[in-house]
Motif scaffolding. Structure first.
Motif, PDB file in Angstrom:
ATOM      1  N   LYS A  97      44.549  46.014  35.359  1.00 29.12           N
ATOM      2  CA  LYS A  97      44.195  44.774  34.664  1.00 29.12           C
ATOM      3  C   LYS A  97      45.226  44.497  33.580  1.00 29.12           C
ATOM      4  O   LYS A  97      45.680  45.434  32.913  1.00 29.12           O
ATOM      5  N   TYR A 122      38.770  53.264  34.704  1.00 30.35           N
ATOM      6  CA  TYR A 122      38.138  51.976  34.403  1.00 30.35           C
ATOM      7  C   TYR A 122      36.682  51.934  34.890  1.00 30.35           C
ATOM      8  O   TYR A 122      35.800  51.431  34.193  1.00 30.35           O
ATOM      9  N   SER A 160      35.417  39.276  42.296  1.00 31.01           N
ATOM     10  CA  SER A 160      34.155  38.813  41.730  1.00 31.01           C
ATOM     11  C   SER A 160      33.030  39.741  42.170  1.00 31.01           C
ATOM     12  O   SER A 160      33.067  40.253  43.298  1.00 31.01           O
ATOM     13  N   HIS A 161      32.068  39.979  41.272  1.00 31.65           N
ATOM     14  CA  HIS A 161      30.904  40.767  41.684  1.00 31.65           C
ATOM     15  C   HIS A 161      29.673  40.290  40.946  1.00 31.65           C
ATOM     16  O   HIS A 161      29.720  39.907  39.779  1.00 31.65           O
ATOM     17  N   ARG A 175      36.825  47.104  43.861  1.00 33.97           N
ATOM     18  CA  ARG A 175      38.170  47.669  44.056  1.00 33.97           C
ATOM     19  C   ARG A 175      38.368  48.108  45.501  1.00 33.97           C
ATOM     20  O   ARG A 175      39.445  47.965  46.063  1.00 33.97           O
ATOM     21  N   GLY A 189      42.610  40.688  31.080  1.00 31.05           N
ATOM     22  CA  GLY A 189      41.538  41.130  31.976  1.00 31.05           C
ATOM     23  C   GLY A 189      41.760  40.747  33.424  1.00 31.05           C
ATOM     24  O   GLY A 189      40.909  40.988  34.277  1.00 31.05           O
ATOM     25  N   ARG A 190      42.920  40.138  33.703  1.00 26.20           N
ATOM     26  CA  ARG A 190      43.177  39.694  35.081  1.00 26.20           C
ATOM     27  C   ARG A 190      43.642  40.866  35.938  1.00 26.20           C
ATOM     28  O   ARG A 190      44.524  41.621  35.536  1.00 26.20           O
TER      29      ARG A 190
END
Ligand SMILES: CC(C)(COP(=O)(O)OP(=O)(O)OC[C@H]1O[C@@H](n2cnc3c(N)ncnc32)[C@H](O)[C@@H]1OP(=O)(O)O)[C@@H](O)C(=O)NCCC(=O)NCCS
Length: 133
Positions: A87, A38, A117-118, A54, A91-92
């Motif tokens: 995911k 990913y 979050s980024h 991650r 997309g979760r």
């Protein structure tokens, strides 16, 4: 019942630097194949963010499991690639646990919930561990 919570924030440029080191063991040490696939094929700027968030997720997971680590130190062993961020079709993000970590979490009837979050230089992850028993 909430068993534990954890949060972690990571400075993305440190990850960007690590990613550029030739022959680094960084990937194998921390990430699963799913995560590698990913993150690795993301556009340049997002690549480091994805790895960083991650890593934050794994640190947050470790914090959420701290009670278990304290009460069962002999049984508890946290190998970073064994807490793999996947995911779903929307997309979760969610954790897929493997190996000894999966056995440990299953024995305690825990279910992890994860939010990521980024933006720019920072990536943040929050984890809660619920006891389903
Ligand atoms: C979910 C959403 C609010 C994320 O906003 P954003 O500001 O772009 O995301 P952030 O930068 O804060 O966080 C990115 C992370 O959010 C996570 N994410 C993506 N979609 C998500 C979702 N639907 N729910 C929860 N987390 C989500 C991802 O893990 C992502 O990181 P990754 O790509 O490295 O895995 C936005 O993408 C959105 O509104 N999507 C539409 C959701 C939707 O249509 N869902 C359909 C089912 S109801």
């Amino acid at each position: 019942m909430i068993y534990g919570i954890g949060v972690d924030i990571v400075h993305v440029p440190e990850f960007a630097a690590a990613l550029q080191e030739p022959g680094t063991a960084f990937f194998d040490r921390y990430f699963s194949r799913t995560e590698f696939d990913y993150c690795e094929y993301a556009p340049d700027q997002q690549r480091a963010q994805r790895y960083a968030v991650r890593y934050a997720a794994k640190e947050a997971c470790l914090k959420a499991l701290d009670g278990a680590r304290i009460h069962s130190p002999a049984a508890f062993r946290f190998q970073f690639p064994e807490a793999s961020v996947c995911k779903d079709e929307y997309g979760r993000p969610f954790f897929q646990f493997h190996g000894r970590l999966a056995e440990f979490i299953s024995a305690l009837h825990l279910q992890a919930r994860l939010s990521l979050s980024h933006t720019g230089d920072y990536a943040i992850a929050q984890v809660s561990m619920e006891c389903m028993r």
